[in-house]
Design a protein around this motif. Structure first.
Motif, PDB file in Angstrom:
ATOM      1  N   ALA A  77      -8.286  -5.285   8.061  1.00  0.00           N
ATOM      2  CA  ALA A  77      -7.952  -4.013   8.708  1.00  0.00           C
ATOM      3  C   ALA A  77      -6.637  -3.471   8.167  1.00  0.00           C
ATOM      4  CB  ALA A  77      -7.870  -4.196  10.222  1.00  0.00           C
ATOM      5  N   LEU A  78      -5.648  -4.346   7.991  1.00  0.00           N
ATOM      6  CA  LEU A  78      -4.371  -3.929   7.436  1.00  0.00           C
ATOM      7  C   LEU A  78      -4.538  -3.438   5.994  1.00  0.00           C
ATOM      8  CD1 LEU A  78      -1.283  -3.717   7.648  1.00  0.00           C
ATOM      9  CD2 LEU A  78      -1.158  -6.104   6.884  1.00  0.00           C
ATOM     10  N   ALA A  79      -5.355  -4.144   5.216  1.00  0.00           N
ATOM     11  CA  ALA A  79      -5.592  -3.736   3.830  1.00  0.00           C
ATOM     12  C   ALA A  79      -6.249  -2.359   3.764  1.00  0.00           C
ATOM     13  CB  ALA A  79      -6.471  -4.773   3.128  1.00  0.00           C
ATOM     14  N   VAL A  80      -7.198  -2.097   4.653  1.00  0.00           N
ATOM     15  CA  VAL A  80      -7.863  -0.794   4.677  1.00  0.00           C
ATOM     16  C   VAL A  80      -6.867   0.300   5.052  1.00  0.00           C
ATOM     17  CG1 VAL A  80      -9.643   0.607   5.782  1.00  0.00           C
ATOM     18  CG2 VAL A  80     -10.124  -1.773   5.201  1.00  0.00           C
ATOM     19  N   ILE A  81      -6.020   0.030   6.051  1.00  0.00           N
ATOM     20  CA  ILE A  81      -5.030   1.016   6.481  1.00  0.00           C
ATOM     21  C   ILE A  81      -4.085   1.376   5.331  1.00  0.00           C
ATOM     22  CG2 ILE A  81      -3.001   1.341   7.959  1.00  0.00           C
ATOM     23  CD1 ILE A  81      -4.510  -0.280  10.117  1.00  0.00           C
ATOM     24  N   VAL A  82      -3.550   0.359   4.662  1.00  0.00           N
ATOM     25  CA  VAL A  82      -2.627   0.606   3.546  1.00  0.00           C
ATOM     26  C   VAL A  82      -3.351   1.304   2.398  1.00  0.00           C
ATOM     27  CG1 VAL A  82      -1.160  -0.486   1.809  1.00  0.00           C
ATOM     28  CG2 VAL A  82      -1.158  -1.332   4.165  1.00  0.00           C
ATOM     29  N   SER A  83      -4.586   0.874   2.116  1.00  0.00           N
ATOM     30  CA  SER A  83      -5.359   1.465   1.035  1.00  0.00           C
ATOM     31  C   SER A  83      -5.622   2.943   1.294  1.00  0.00           C
ATOM     32  CB  SER A  83      -6.682   0.704   0.867  1.00  0.00           C
ATOM     33  OG  SER A  83      -7.421   1.225  -0.214  1.00  0.00           O
ATOM     34  N   CYS A  84      -6.034   3.259   2.511  1.00  0.00           N
ATOM     35  CA  CYS A  84      -6.317   4.657   2.869  1.00  0.00           C
ATOM     36  C   CYS A  84      -5.044   5.492   2.871  1.00  0.00           C
ATOM     37  CB  CYS A  84      -6.997   4.716   4.234  1.00  0.00           C
ATOM     38  SG  CYS A  84      -8.688   4.076   4.255  1.00  0.00           S
ATOM     39  N   TRP A  85      -3.935   4.902   3.306  1.00  0.00           N
ATOM     40  CA  TRP A  85      -2.659   5.626   3.319  1.00  0.00           C
ATOM     41  C   TRP A  85      -2.292   6.076   1.905  1.00  0.00           C
ATOM     42  CZ3 TRP A  85       0.752   7.077   7.228  1.00  0.00           C
ATOM     43  CH2 TRP A  85       2.019   7.505   6.807  1.00  0.00           C
ATOM     44  N   ALA A  86      -2.382   5.166   0.943  1.00  0.00           N
ATOM     45  CA  ALA A  86      -2.055   5.510  -0.441  1.00  0.00           C
ATOM     46  C   ALA A  86      -3.019   6.550  -0.994  1.00  0.00           C
ATOM     47  CB  ALA A  86      -2.073   4.253  -1.309  1.00  0.00           C
ATOM     48  N   ALA A  87      -4.305   6.425  -0.649  1.00  0.00           N
ATOM     49  CA  ALA A  87      -5.294   7.381  -1.140  1.00  0.00           C
ATOM     50  C   ALA A  87      -5.030   8.779  -0.590  1.00  0.00           C
ATOM     51  CB  ALA A  87      -6.701   6.912  -0.770  1.00  0.00           C
ATOM     52  N   VAL A  88      -4.742   8.869   0.709  1.00  0.00           N
ATOM     53  CA  VAL A  88      -4.454  10.178   1.310  1.00  0.00           C
ATOM     54  C   VAL A  88      -3.195  10.778   0.694  1.00  0.00           C
ATOM     55  CG1 VAL A  88      -3.834  11.391   3.434  1.00  0.00           C
ATOM     56  CG2 VAL A  88      -5.618   9.651   3.475  1.00  0.00           C
ATOM     57  N   ASN A  89      -2.151   9.971   0.541  1.00  0.00           N
ATOM     58  CA  ASN A  89      -0.909  10.475  -0.048  1.00  0.00           C
ATOM     59  C   ASN A  89      -1.143  10.985  -1.464  1.00  0.00           C
ATOM     60  OD1 ASN A  89       2.198  10.606   0.058  1.00  0.00           O
ATOM     61  ND2 ASN A  89       1.822   9.441  -1.802  1.00  0.00           N
ATOM     62  N   PHE A 123     -14.272  -1.609   0.359  1.00  0.00           N
ATOM     63  CA  PHE A 123     -14.510  -2.458   1.521  1.00  0.00           C
ATOM     64  C   PHE A 123     -15.899  -2.237   2.127  1.00  0.00           C
ATOM     65  CE2 PHE A 123      -9.972  -1.549   1.240  1.00  0.00           C
ATOM     66  CZ  PHE A 123      -9.445  -2.820   1.228  1.00  0.00           C
ATOM     67  N   LEU A 124     -16.580  -1.153   1.721  1.00  0.00           N
ATOM     68  CA  LEU A 124     -17.851  -0.772   2.352  1.00  0.00           C
ATOM     69  C   LEU A 124     -19.023  -0.735   1.382  1.00  0.00           C
ATOM     70  CD1 LEU A 124     -16.410   2.234   4.411  1.00  0.00           C
ATOM     71  CD2 LEU A 124     -16.756  -0.101   5.224  1.00  0.00           C
ATOM     72  N   VAL A 125     -18.796  -0.211   0.176  1.00  0.00           N
ATOM     73  CA  VAL A 125     -19.880   0.017  -0.780  1.00  0.00           C
ATOM     74  C   VAL A 125     -20.593  -1.257  -1.228  1.00  0.00           C
ATOM     75  CG1 VAL A 125     -20.358   0.822  -3.138  1.00  0.00           C
ATOM     76  CG2 VAL A 125     -19.011   2.237  -1.580  1.00  0.00           C
ATOM     77  N   PRO A 126     -19.901  -2.418  -1.366  1.00  0.00           N
ATOM     78  CA  PRO A 126     -20.606  -3.630  -1.812  1.00  0.00           C
ATOM     79  C   PRO A 126     -21.851  -3.960  -1.003  1.00  0.00           C
ATOM     80  CG  PRO A 126     -18.257  -4.009  -1.919  1.00  0.00           C
ATOM     81  CD  PRO A 126     -18.440  -2.666  -1.265  1.00  0.00           C
TER      82      PRO A 126
END
Length: 453
Positions: free
Chosen positions: A290-302, A35-38
């Motif tokens: 924002a929802l996509a980032v939250i879910v994406s980060c949740w899976a990454a942290v888990n 979501f940021l690097v592009p």
């Protein structure tokens, strides 16, 4: 030489399926970076064609590393991943040093950084102060550490659901960008920017480094190699399949961004995904992203918590880390102590707010050990030519040589362009040397192993 089976490690239960393994690896790889690097890459290469080339090249280079580690994982399907591989190919010191660096910064600082990113995007929906963001990030880390302590299947189920959900949200973002205004299409008429060739080559290299950060995490499933069913088949497949899936997904996402936004707009946007989706579907697009980032980060942290805890456990089993971390829960068969210590240290890093600096410092360390892992395939083929190999690296010896060569280029480039951060990264790794000297003098447990499949 570090054995691939030990009394404590043999008590881990092989419960992870191929789907579980793919979701762990892909879930860690797809974090907040896409979501940021592009925007960073758009600043460097200027045309959508070169932007897509960057993502494909970085993906293929990551795949080279994944193919090399796939052979090692199938040959030594034990928890700890590179801790085991480097010990076998070189010396237990190198396995320990990798594990120490993973614990000190690589994994824990990454957990902290992604958890803070998650909490920050929660602030899109409710007003949060900086201290509230830190508190939420720590609660997330501690909750997921507790959840993964309940059992490897519990952690895997959470990973499967959250990873599939974030892939679905990314597909919605792709479709939204493709059906919305196509203001970036005109830029596709330019194949090559007017930038001088030498400058463009340097910028292309910097862009690839940024993209490689977005692909990082393809090694994660090797950390839980002792809990994957049919490891000789599922480990190499999960590593390669997950990287291929992420390559395709990243290419589609960036194609959608490029069609929706002109390159100049993309380069100036701090949140490319939000800008593109808002332009396509209106104000509610920001909430979707924002929802996509939250879910994406949740899976990454888990995924990072689940996998990272096995690294320190493997070190402790070999007598090269705190003895308490070598224990498993008597009924859940999870390294609870290792998971909790990792969670506490990551929480402290999140609280201090130093995760960004620490993560920058150890990029050098990560690629140093990646290079050693790629070279380990070549070394073990020479040292142990008759050893059973359920999977052999495709394109051997060219693929591992290419990967090692790339890693060395990145290391040299980091030393030249950012000697301060590289030196600090080396210093953090070397802080673990006294620990190795102390722990290596202590006896290791030597009871008969009991393999539980």
């Amino acid at each position: 030489m570090m054995p691939s089976q030990t009394p404590e490690r043999s008590q881990l239960l092989r419960q992870l399926s191929l789907l579980d393994s793919i979701m762990i690896n892909a879930g860690v790889m797809i974090g907040s970076a896409i979501f940021l690097v592009p925007a960073t890459i758009a600043q460097q290469v200027e045309t959508p064609w070169l932007m897509l080339a960057v993502w494909l090249v970085a993906g293929l280079l990551s795949l080279c590393g994944a193919l090399a580690f796939a052979e090692l994982s199938a040959m030594m399907p034990a928890s700890g991943g590179a801790v085991v591989y480097l010990s076998e190919a070189y010396h237990p010191f190198w396995g320990y040093l990798y594990g120490w660096t993973v614990f000190a910064v690589i994994q824990t600082a990454s957990i902290a950084a992604v958890a803070v990113a998650l909490a920050t995007y929660v602030g899109y929906f409710i007003a949060l102060t900086p201290w509230m963001i830190k508190l939420i990030s720590i609660l997330i880390i501690l909750f997921l550490s507790w959840l993964n302590g309940l059992g490897v299947k519990q952690g895997a189920h959470m990973q499967n659901v959250s990873t599939l959900l974030k892939v679905g949200l990314l597909l919605i973002i792709i479709v939204a960008c493709l059906i919305g205004p196509r203001e970036g299409v005109a830029d596709f008429s330019t194949w090559w920017p007017a930038t001088p060739q030498t400058t463009l080559l340097s910028q292309f290299g910097l862009a690839i480094m940024a993209a490689l950060w977005a692909y990082d995490g393809w090694i994660s499933i090797t950390y839980v190699g002792g809990e994957v069913r049919q490891p000789d088949r599922f480990l190499p497949r999960s590593i390669t399949f997950s990287v291929l899936i992420v390559i395709v997904l990243y290419a589609l996402v960036n194609l959608a961004y490029s069609i929706s936004l002109p390159m100049a707009s993309m380069a100036q946007s701090e949140r490319v995904a939000a800008t593109a989706v808002q332009q396509a579907v209106g104000p509610w697009g920001g909430a979707l992203v924002a929802l996509a980032v939250i879910v994406s980060c949740w899976a990454a942290v888990n995924g990072m918590i689940l996998s990272g805890g096995r690294v320190y456990y493997a070190m402790a089993v070999e007598g090269l880390f705190f003895k308490r971390l070598a224990s498993l829960h008597p009924t859940r068969h999870t390294p609870v102590a290792s998971l909790y210590v990792q969670g506490l240290w990551a929480s402290l890093i999140a609280l201090t707010g130093t995760y960004d600096q620490l993560f920058t410092y150890v990029i050098f360390d990560s690629w140093f050990f990646y290079a050693m892992g790629g070279a380990a395939v070549l070394i073990l083929r020479h040292k142990q030519p008759d050893r059973a190999r359920a999977y052999r690296t495709w394109g051997y010896p060219y693929v591992p040589i290419l990967f090692v060569g790339l890693s060395l280029v990145l290391l040299i480039n980091t030393l030249v362009s950012d000697p301060r951060d590289a030196s600090i990264g080396i210093g953090i790794a070397l802080l673990g040397v006294p620990g190795y000297i102390a722990w290596s003098k202590k006896p290791v447990m030597s009871e008969p192993p009991l393999q539980r499949q």
